[in-house]
Design a protein around this motif. Structure first.
Motif, PDB file in Angstrom:
ATOM      1  N   HIS A 193       0.837  -1.209   0.000  1.00 28.77           N
ATOM      2  CA  HIS A 193       0.000   0.000   0.000  1.00 28.77           C
ATOM      3  C   HIS A 193       0.871   1.257   0.000  1.00 28.77           C
ATOM      4  CE1 HIS A 193      -3.236   2.799   0.927  1.00 28.77           C
ATOM      5  NE2 HIS A 193      -2.510   3.245   1.936  1.00 28.77           N
ATOM      6  N   GLN A 194       1.896   1.273   0.840  1.00 27.98           N
ATOM      7  CA  GLN A 194       2.773   2.437   0.916  1.00 27.98           C
ATOM      8  C   GLN A 194       3.517   2.648  -0.400  1.00 27.98           C
ATOM      9  OE1 GLN A 194       5.307   2.239   4.337  1.00 27.98           O
ATOM     10  NE2 GLN A 194       6.058   4.322   4.136  1.00 27.98           N
ATOM     11  N   ALA A 195       3.950   1.557  -1.027  1.00 29.74           N
ATOM     12  CA  ALA A 195       4.642   1.665  -2.316  1.00 29.74           C
ATOM     13  C   ALA A 195       3.708   2.196  -3.396  1.00 29.74           C
ATOM     14  CB  ALA A 195       5.211   0.306  -2.722  1.00 29.74           C
ATOM     15  N   MET A 196       2.448   1.772  -3.373  1.00 28.33           N
ATOM     16  CA  MET A 196       1.488   2.257  -4.367  1.00 28.33           C
ATOM     17  C   MET A 196       1.267   3.768  -4.234  1.00 28.33           C
ATOM     18  SD  MET A 196       0.597  -0.125  -6.441  1.00 28.33           S
ATOM     19  CE  MET A 196       2.349  -0.505  -6.343  1.00 28.33           C
ATOM     20  N   VAL A 197       1.225   4.257  -3.003  1.00 34.20           N
ATOM     21  CA  VAL A 197       1.099   5.707  -2.793  1.00 34.20           C
ATOM     22  C   VAL A 197       2.316   6.414  -3.379  1.00 34.20           C
ATOM     23  CG1 VAL A 197       1.009   7.546  -1.059  1.00 34.20           C
ATOM     24  CG2 VAL A 197      -0.368   5.472  -0.763  1.00 34.20           C
ATOM     25  N   LEU A 198       3.487   5.884  -3.117  1.00 39.41           N
ATOM     26  CA  LEU A 198       4.727   6.470  -3.648  1.00 39.41           C
ATOM     27  C   LEU A 198       4.753   6.461  -5.175  1.00 39.41           C
ATOM     28  CD1 LEU A 198       7.786   5.297  -1.516  1.00 39.41           C
ATOM     29  CD2 LEU A 198       7.478   7.556  -2.519  1.00 39.41           C
ATOM     30  N   VAL A 199       4.430   5.322  -5.748  1.00 37.58           N
ATOM     31  CA  VAL A 199       4.481   5.150  -7.198  1.00 37.58           C
ATOM     32  C   VAL A 199       3.599   6.173  -7.906  1.00 37.58           C
ATOM     33  CG1 VAL A 199       3.712   3.586  -9.041  1.00 37.58           C
ATOM     34  CG2 VAL A 199       5.170   2.721  -7.195  1.00 37.58           C
ATOM     35  N   GLN A 200       2.462   6.502  -7.289  1.00 39.37           N
ATOM     36  CA  GLN A 200       1.489   7.383  -7.935  1.00 39.37           C
ATOM     37  C   GLN A 200       1.615   8.846  -7.499  1.00 39.37           C
ATOM     38  OE1 GLN A 200      -2.498   5.215  -8.297  1.00 39.37           O
ATOM     39  NE2 GLN A 200      -1.338   3.784  -7.023  1.00 39.37           N
ATOM     40  N   THR A 201       2.667   9.152  -6.752  1.00 37.31           N
ATOM     41  CA  THR A 201       2.927  10.530  -6.332  1.00 37.31           C
ATOM     42  C   THR A 201       3.955  11.146  -7.267  1.00 37.31           C
ATOM     43  OG1 THR A 201       2.432  10.042  -4.014  1.00 37.31           O
ATOM     44  CG2 THR A 201       3.774  11.996  -4.455  1.00 37.31           C
ATOM     45  N   GLN A 202       3.618  12.287  -7.846  1.00 35.38           N
ATOM     46  CA  GLN A 202       4.496  12.907  -8.838  1.00 35.38           C
ATOM     47  C   GLN A 202       5.383  14.006  -8.271  1.00 35.38           C
ATOM     48  OE1 GLN A 202       4.693  11.585 -11.886  1.00 35.38           O
ATOM     49  NE2 GLN A 202       3.154  10.100 -11.187  1.00 35.38           N
ATOM     50  N   ASP A 203       4.893  14.746  -7.290  1.00 35.28           N
ATOM     51  CA  ASP A 203       5.648  15.878  -6.764  1.00 35.28           C
ATOM     52  C   ASP A 203       6.942  15.403  -6.106  1.00 35.28           C
ATOM     53  OD1 ASP A 203       5.869  18.762  -5.832  1.00 35.28           O
ATOM     54  OD2 ASP A 203       5.869  17.699  -3.899  1.00 35.28           O
ATOM     55  N   PRO A 204       8.103  15.890  -6.547  1.00 31.95           N
ATOM     56  CA  PRO A 204       9.391  15.398  -6.026  1.00 31.95           C
ATOM     57  C   PRO A 204       9.554  15.588  -4.521  1.00 31.95           C
ATOM     58  CG  PRO A 204       9.730  16.618  -8.057  1.00 31.95           C
ATOM     59  CD  PRO A 204       8.296  16.827  -7.669  1.00 31.95           C
ATOM     60  N   GLN A 205       9.130  16.732  -3.992  1.00 38.35           N
ATOM     61  CA  GLN A 205       9.286  16.968  -2.559  1.00 38.35           C
ATOM     62  C   GLN A 205       8.411  16.021  -1.745  1.00 38.35           C
ATOM     63  OE1 GLN A 205       8.780  21.036  -1.314  1.00 38.35           O
ATOM     64  NE2 GLN A 205       8.777  20.525   0.868  1.00 38.35           N
ATOM     65  N   THR A 206       7.172  15.825  -2.200  1.00 39.62           N
ATOM     66  CA  THR A 206       6.284  14.892  -1.505  1.00 39.62           C
ATOM     67  C   THR A 206       6.831  13.480  -1.571  1.00 39.62           C
ATOM     68  OG1 THR A 206       4.384  16.276  -2.067  1.00 39.62           O
ATOM     69  CG2 THR A 206       3.924  14.023  -1.344  1.00 39.62           C
ATOM     70  N   ARG A 207       7.379  13.113  -2.720  1.00 40.55           N
ATOM     71  CA  ARG A 207       7.961  11.782  -2.865  1.00 40.55           C
ATOM     72  C   ARG A 207       9.135  11.592  -1.904  1.00 40.55           C
ATOM     73  NH1 ARG A 207       7.748   8.247  -6.347  1.00 40.55           N
ATOM     74  NH2 ARG A 207      10.023   8.067  -6.441  1.00 40.55           N
ATOM     75  N   ALA A 208       9.986  12.602  -1.792  1.00 41.32           N
ATOM     76  CA  ALA A 208      11.122  12.508  -0.879  1.00 41.32           C
ATOM     77  C   ALA A 208      10.645  12.337   0.562  1.00 41.32           C
ATOM     78  CB  ALA A 208      11.997  13.749  -1.008  1.00 41.32           C
ATOM     79  N   GLU A 209       9.599  13.049   0.935  1.00 43.43           N
ATOM     80  CA  GLU A 209       9.057  12.941   2.294  1.00 43.43           C
ATOM     81  C   GLU A 209       8.468  11.558   2.542  1.00 43.43           C
ATOM     82  OE1 GLU A 209       6.288  16.152   2.387  1.00 43.43           O
ATOM     83  OE2 GLU A 209       7.834  17.706   2.681  1.00 43.43           O
ATOM     84  N   LEU A 210       7.768  11.020   1.533  1.00 45.80           N
ATOM     85  CA  LEU A 210       7.180   9.688   1.677  1.00 45.80           C
ATOM     86  C   LEU A 210       8.249   8.611   1.787  1.00 45.80           C
ATOM     87  CD1 LEU A 210       4.214   9.923  -0.866  1.00 45.80           C
ATOM     88  CD2 LEU A 210       4.032   9.708   1.625  1.00 45.80           C
ATOM     89  N   ARG A 211       9.320   8.751   1.029  1.00 51.00           N
ATOM     90  CA  ARG A 211      10.413   7.770   1.111  1.00 51.00           C
ATOM     91  C   ARG A 211      11.080   7.830   2.486  1.00 51.00           C
ATOM     92  NH1 ARG A 211      12.260   5.356  -3.771  1.00 51.00           N
ATOM     93  NH2 ARG A 211      14.407   5.264  -3.004  1.00 51.00           N
ATOM     94  N   HIS A 212      11.264   9.025   3.015  1.00 46.76           N
ATOM     95  CA  HIS A 212      11.829   9.153   4.358  1.00 46.76           C
ATOM     96  C   HIS A 212      10.875   8.578   5.410  1.00 46.76           C
ATOM     97  CE1 HIS A 212      14.140  10.620   7.686  1.00 46.76           C
ATOM     98  NE2 HIS A 212      13.182  11.429   8.081  1.00 46.76           N
ATOM     99  N   GLN A 213       9.572   8.677   5.141  1.00 48.29           N
ATOM    100  CA  GLN A 213       8.584   8.167   6.091  1.00 48.29           C
ATOM    101  C   GLN A 213       8.727   6.663   6.289  1.00 48.29           C
ATOM    102  OE1 GLN A 213       6.752  10.223   7.768  1.00 48.29           O
ATOM    103  NE2 GLN A 213       5.496   8.783   8.899  1.00 48.29           N
ATOM    104  N   ALA A 214       9.208   5.949   5.271  1.00 47.11           N
ATOM    105  CA  ALA A 214       9.412   4.506   5.424  1.00 47.11           C
ATOM    106  C   ALA A 214      10.407   4.212   6.542  1.00 47.11           C
ATOM    107  CB  ALA A 214       9.894   3.914   4.100  1.00 47.11           C
ATOM    108  N   ASP A 215      11.462   5.002   6.633  1.00 45.52           N
ATOM    109  CA  ASP A 215      12.453   4.860   7.705  1.00 45.52           C
ATOM    110  C   ASP A 215      11.819   5.167   9.056  1.00 45.52           C
ATOM    111  OD1 ASP A 215      14.836   4.691   9.162  1.00 45.52           O
ATOM    112  OD2 ASP A 215      15.510   6.685   8.579  1.00 45.52           O
ATOM    113  N   ILE A 216      11.053   6.239   9.126  1.00 45.52           N
ATOM    114  CA  ILE A 216      10.435   6.661  10.384  1.00 45.52           C
ATOM    115  C   ILE A 216       9.459   5.599  10.899  1.00 45.52           C
ATOM    116  CG2 ILE A 216       8.870   8.357  11.423  1.00 45.52           C
ATOM    117  CD1 ILE A 216      10.143  10.447   9.590  1.00 45.52           C
TER     118      ILE A 216
END
Length: 251
Positions: A193-216
């Protein structure tokens, strides 16, 4: 063959660490068993797209080795969940089971989210619904193969470090039941589910935040095991939805 090179790379580290009593060998020995079974599954044609899964296996492993190299160099970019998991292997009071689960947590809840994003982002928009279903079916087949590996992990890895592992820590319950019913089902569903949200997110800043959220989020699960006692240990494997309901994980 290429997949033999990956297993040899893993076993080289395992042998070196076992010779020096480095407990990082616990997770990697487990991971090597699961990787071997994955590669055997590819050879046996158990996936819809064996070539895609072959790439997934190798890119997933590369995330582990990049994080390992970053840890050994003291790199500032290293995900905190991996830094802390490696640090804790130096603590002899931490049980072998916890060492294993903290490594699995970091690799699945952080690394797997990111590698799925890497592999699916460019192709997802062009895939027909049937091919999207095929990708998810292959992902779910991985769950089945992991489940088939659990007993081997307990018998050949954990019992070498803790002879009493046939009576697993009461906080967790039977390892095979705990892993198959909670970790595989809940964590990997969350990761997809988290990967699907990432895959479909286009904004670079939002994508960077979502990728960091995986660590958190992986760190949040780690804290449940380290500080949460028996309740935290059992909650460790719950889905994010239930962790949020229980107030154990923020949105």
């Amino acid at each position: 063959m290429i997949h033999h090179a990956l297993l040899e790379r893993m076993h080289t580290h395992i042998a070196s660490w076992e010779a020096t009593g480095d407990r990082r060998s616990i997770f990697l020995a487990c991971y090597a068993l699961m990787t071997r079974n994955m590669l055997d599954g590819i050879t046996a044609g158990r996936f819809d797209d064996n070539s895609w899964v072959h790439t997934l296996v190798h890119q997933f492993a590369e995330y582990y080795f990049i994080a390992l190299e970053g840890y050994e160099r003291g790199a500032g970019w290293l995900p905190d969940v991996w830094r802390q998991a490696h640090d804790l292997t130096r603590m002899e009071h931490v049980s072998p089971l916890v060492h294993l689960l903290l490594g699995v947590n970091a690799h699945i809840n952080c690394d797997l989210t990111l590698v799925l994003d890497d592999m699916l982002r460019d192709e997802w928009g062009d895939l027909a619904p049937s091919l999207r279903d095929s990708r998810r079916n292959d992902y779910l087949m991985v769950n089945t193969i992991i489940g088939e590996t659990i007993d081997i992990v307990q018998d050949t890895v954990l019992e070498r470090y803790s002879p009493a592992m046939n009576i697993v820590d009461v906080a967790f319950g039977p390892l095979d039941e705990w892993c198959t019913s909670r970790l595989i089902r809940n964590w990997r569903r969350d990761v997809w589910h988290q990967a699907m949200v990432l895959v479909q997110t286009q904004d670079p800043q939002t994508r960077a935040e979502l990728r960091h959220q995986a660590d958190i989020q992986a760190l949040g699960r780690m804290r449940l095991v380290i500080k949460g006692g028996a309740f935290g240990a059992r909650a460790f494997g719950l889905s994010r939805r239930w962790l949020r309901r229980l107030g154990l994980m923020a949105d």
